[in-house]
Design an enzyme around this catalytic site. Sequence first.
Site, PDB file in Angstrom:
ATOM      1  N   GLY A  16       0.671  -1.006  -0.352  1.00 61.29           N
ATOM      2  CA  GLY A  16      -0.388  -0.201   0.143  1.00 61.29           C
ATOM      3  C   GLY A  16       0.868   1.168  -0.094  1.00 61.29           C
ATOM      4  N   ALA A  17       1.882   1.371  -0.333  1.00 56.40           N
ATOM      5  CA  ALA A  17       2.707   2.278  -0.816  1.00 56.40           C
ATOM      6  C   ALA A  17       2.091   3.541  -1.695  1.00 56.40           C
ATOM      7  CB  ALA A  17       4.364   2.061  -1.176  1.00 56.40           C
ATOM      8  N   ARG A  19       0.091   5.410  -1.783  1.00 60.14           N
ATOM      9  CA  ARG A  19      -0.010   6.726  -1.263  1.00 60.14           C
ATOM     10  C   ARG A  19      -0.188   6.871   0.395  1.00 60.14           C
ATOM     11  NH1 ARG A  19      -6.551   5.837  -0.969  1.00 60.14           N
ATOM     12  NH2 ARG A  19      -6.231   3.690  -1.872  1.00 60.14           N
ATOM     13  N   ASP A  67      -2.506  -8.287  -5.815  1.00 57.76           N
ATOM     14  CA  ASP A  67      -2.805  -7.337  -3.861  1.00 57.76           C
ATOM     15  C   ASP A  67      -3.165  -8.125  -3.447  1.00 57.76           C
ATOM     16  OD1 ASP A  67      -5.923  -7.464  -3.261  1.00 57.76           O
ATOM     17  OD2 ASP A  67      -7.109  -6.166  -4.471  1.00 57.76           O
ATOM     18  N   VAL A  68      -3.627  -7.987  -2.372  1.00 63.49           N
ATOM     19  CA  VAL A  68      -2.512  -8.326  -0.854  1.00 63.49           C
ATOM     20  C   VAL A  68      -4.240  -9.789  -0.672  1.00 63.49           C
ATOM     21  CG1 VAL A  68      -1.006  -6.926  -0.058  1.00 63.49           C
ATOM     22  CG2 VAL A  68      -3.496  -6.939   0.566  1.00 63.49           C
ATOM     23  N   ASN A  94       1.421  -3.021   5.444  1.00 67.04           N
ATOM     24  CA  ASN A  94       0.278  -1.206   5.998  1.00 67.04           C
ATOM     25  C   ASN A  94      -0.833  -1.047   4.590  1.00 67.04           C
ATOM     26  OD1 ASN A  94       0.503   1.954   5.671  1.00 67.04           O
ATOM     27  ND2 ASN A  94       0.503   1.836   4.203  1.00 67.04           N
ATOM     28  N   SER A 146      -4.012   0.033  14.299  1.00 62.47           N
ATOM     29  CA  SER A 146      -4.671   1.483  14.853  1.00 62.47           C
ATOM     30  C   SER A 146      -4.852   1.786  15.952  1.00 62.47           C
ATOM     31  CB  SER A 146      -5.812   1.476  13.389  1.00 62.47           C
ATOM     32  OG  SER A 146      -6.648   2.404  14.167  1.00 62.47           O
ATOM     33  N   TYR A 159     -13.576  -2.993  11.169  1.00 67.54           N
ATOM     34  CA  TYR A 159     -12.005  -2.452  11.142  1.00 67.54           C
ATOM     35  C   TYR A 159     -11.154  -2.747  12.063  1.00 67.54           C
ATOM     36  CZ  TYR A 159      -8.266   1.430  10.830  1.00 67.54           C
ATOM     37  OH  TYR A 159      -7.460   2.261  10.599  1.00 67.54           O
ATOM     38  N   LYS A 163      -7.447  -4.691  13.238  1.00 68.42           N
ATOM     39  CA  LYS A 163      -6.431  -4.088  13.938  1.00 68.42           C
ATOM     40  C   LYS A 163      -5.737  -4.951  15.056  1.00 68.42           C
ATOM     41  CE  LYS A 163      -5.475  -1.452  10.101  1.00 68.42           C
ATOM     42  NZ  LYS A 163      -4.916  -1.530   9.368  1.00 68.42           N
ATOM     43  N   ILE A 192      -4.715  10.728  11.502  1.00 68.69           N
ATOM     44  CA  ILE A 192      -3.422  10.577  10.566  1.00 68.69           C
ATOM     45  C   ILE A 192      -4.013  11.248   9.189  1.00 68.69           C
ATOM     46  CG2 ILE A 192      -0.919   9.839   9.096  1.00 68.69           C
ATOM     47  CD1 ILE A 192      -1.228   9.697  12.844  1.00 68.69           C
TER      48      ILE A 192
HETATM   49  P1  NDP Z   1      -5.276   5.152   2.597  1.00 69.54           P
HETATM   50  O1  NDP Z   1      -6.354   4.924   2.214  1.00 69.54           O
HETATM   51  O2  NDP Z   1      -4.520   6.438   2.155  1.00 69.54           O
HETATM   52  O3  NDP Z   1      -3.807   3.924   1.757  1.00 69.54           O
HETATM   53  C1  NDP Z   1      -4.008   3.498   1.619  1.00 69.54           C
HETATM   54  C2  NDP Z   1      -2.980   1.888   0.629  1.00 69.54           C
HETATM   55  O4  NDP Z   1      -3.393   0.566   0.827  1.00 69.54           O
HETATM   56  C3  NDP Z   1      -3.303   2.563  -0.336  1.00 69.54           C
HETATM   57  O5  NDP Z   1      -2.259   2.502  -1.176  1.00 69.54           O
HETATM   58  C4  NDP Z   1      -3.837   1.015  -1.695  1.00 69.54           C
HETATM   59  O6  NDP Z   1      -3.932   0.531  -2.921  1.00 69.54           O
HETATM   60  C5  NDP Z   1      -3.708  -0.001  -0.437  1.00 69.54           C
HETATM   61  N1  NDP Z   1      -4.940  -1.661  -0.820  1.00 69.54           N
HETATM   62  C6  NDP Z   1      -6.289  -1.379   0.086  1.00 69.54           C
HETATM   63  N2  NDP Z   1      -6.068  -2.531  -0.169  1.00 69.54           N
HETATM   64  C7  NDP Z   1      -5.658  -3.134  -0.950  1.00 69.54           C
HETATM   65  C8  NDP Z   1      -5.026  -4.469  -1.179  1.00 69.54           C
HETATM   66  N3  NDP Z   1      -6.536  -4.920  -1.517  1.00 69.54           N
HETATM   67  N4  NDP Z   1      -4.036  -5.383  -2.127  1.00 69.54           N
HETATM   68  C9  NDP Z   1      -2.995  -4.385  -2.149  1.00 69.54           C
HETATM   69  N5  NDP Z   1      -3.324  -3.171  -1.516  1.00 69.54           N
HETATM   70  C10 NDP Z   1      -3.940  -2.233  -1.195  1.00 69.54           C
HETATM   71  O7  NDP Z   1      -4.728   4.932   3.406  1.00 69.54           O
HETATM   72  P2  NDP Z   1      -3.514   5.532   4.452  1.00 69.54           P
HETATM   73  O8  NDP Z   1      -2.493   5.269   5.214  1.00 69.54           O
HETATM   74  O9  NDP Z   1      -3.993   6.546   5.470  1.00 69.54           O
HETATM   75  O10 NDP Z   1      -3.220   3.963   5.934  1.00 69.54           O
HETATM   76  C11 NDP Z   1      -2.141   3.247   5.712  1.00 69.54           C
HETATM   77  C12 NDP Z   1      -2.552   2.159   6.412  1.00 69.54           C
HETATM   78  O11 NDP Z   1      -2.800   2.204   8.213  1.00 69.54           O
HETATM   79  C13 NDP Z   1      -4.019   1.143   6.661  1.00 69.54           C
HETATM   80  O12 NDP Z   1      -3.972   0.110   7.179  1.00 69.54           O
HETATM   81  C14 NDP Z   1      -4.952   2.144   7.595  1.00 69.54           C
HETATM   82  O13 NDP Z   1      -5.733   1.012   8.314  1.00 69.54           O
HETATM   83  C15 NDP Z   1      -4.052   2.165   8.717  1.00 69.54           C
HETATM   84  N6  NDP Z   1      -4.437   3.607   9.935  1.00 69.54           N
HETATM   85  C16 NDP Z   1      -4.348   4.840   9.590  1.00 69.54           C
HETATM   86  C17 NDP Z   1      -4.849   5.862   9.508  1.00 69.54           C
HETATM   87  C18 NDP Z   1      -4.917   6.898   9.565  1.00 69.54           C
HETATM   88  O14 NDP Z   1      -5.806   7.920  10.463  1.00 69.54           O
HETATM   89  N7  NDP Z   1      -5.319   7.497   8.428  1.00 69.54           N
HETATM   90  C19 NDP Z   1      -5.423   5.429  11.483  1.00 69.54           C
HETATM   91  C20 NDP Z   1      -4.577   4.350  12.101  1.00 69.54           C
HETATM   92  C21 NDP Z   1      -4.727   3.426  10.863  1.00 69.54           C
HETATM   93  P3  NDP Z   1      -4.605   1.309  -3.775  1.00 69.54           P
HETATM   94  O15 NDP Z   1      -3.602   3.039  -3.867  1.00 69.54           O
HETATM   95  O16 NDP Z   1      -4.112   0.544  -4.981  1.00 69.54           O
HETATM   96  O17 NDP Z   1      -5.533   2.191  -3.464  1.00 69.54           O
END
Ligand code: NDP
Length: 251
Positions: A16-17, A19, A67-68, A94, A146, A159, A163, A192
């Site tokens: 999930g790098a 974004r 995809d994971v 992530n 989380s 969710y 977590k 965040i």
């Molecule tokens: P975003 O929604 O900004 O990004 C999520 C990333 O995960 C994207 O790159 C997405 O890919 C990828 N992803 C989602 N599903 C899959 C899948 N099935 N296979 C591969 N990649 C996948 O999330 P955040 O950056 O906000 O969050 C990152 C992590 O931190 C998550 O696990 C979230 O639960 C956790 N978190 C976030 C918080 C927050 O406040 N933001 C708080 C607590 C925990 P694509 O770009 O292709 O969609």
Amino acid sequence: MATYSDLKDKVILVTGAGRGIGKSIALSLAAQGAHVVFNYRGDEAKASSLKEEFEKAGGKATGLKFDVTDYEAMTKALDEFTKNVAPISGLVNNAGISKDTLLLRLKPDEISSIIDTNLKGSMMVTQALTRNFLKAENVSIVHMSSIVGLMGNASQAAYAASKAGLIGFSKSVAKELASRNVRSNVICPGFIQTDMTDALNEKAKEEYSKVIPLGRFGTTEEVSNLTCFLLSKASSYMTGETFKIDGGMYI
Ligand code: NDP
């Protein structure tokens, strides 16, 4: 940005790098000379621009298409990489999704997709890399949980369960693989600023900020600083731990 010299040339998979938090971690690792391996889901143009961006930051980067939740494609891509390119010695689980729904309205397929991505996806990526970890050095795994996995939250039952599950999983991996010098730790971010929290309306953001002692949402850089510390040898005596990064929200 916190820097750790041992991260130079370390090969680290960040899921999930593309974004948010994952991208910030990948950029920060690349800036320290790491070889960042990232997954992408089909968009070849976005994957090559990410690779360019990570390499411009200073490191090496390799995109793997999976995809994971697709175990077959994921194991194939990881096996090919670890056999033909280099062993992976760092992993950041992530990738994650969230969907806020009251328990009464939660549908079985919504539960499945959240658990499959956040918990089972992280478990399967870790398992797929375990044989490789036994051959690598100074392995460190970081799972992005989380604060909600610790404290629960209304409308986030699935969710929160996914977590919380990661915490038990990480502790088990820590115990099972410690003798092979593989460490496993969990980060629990609070709110965040990313696309995930941008989905909240302004009023909700204001209300949430009121219950955070530091009075604001965190930044992705603040999470990546902690992640880099846990991936580096600077944290070599820490395993099976859970670290909150939440501005004091859950004291
Ligand atoms: P975003 O929604 O900004 O990004 C999520 C990333 O995960 C994207 O790159 C997405 O890919 C990828 N992803 C989602 N599903 C899959 C899948 N099935 N296979 C591969 N990649 C996948 O999330 P955040 O950056 O906000 O969050 C990152 C992590 O931190 C998550 O696990 C979230 O639960 C956790 N978190 C976030 C918080 C927050 O406040 N933001 C708080 C607590 C925990 P694509 O770009 O292709 O969609």
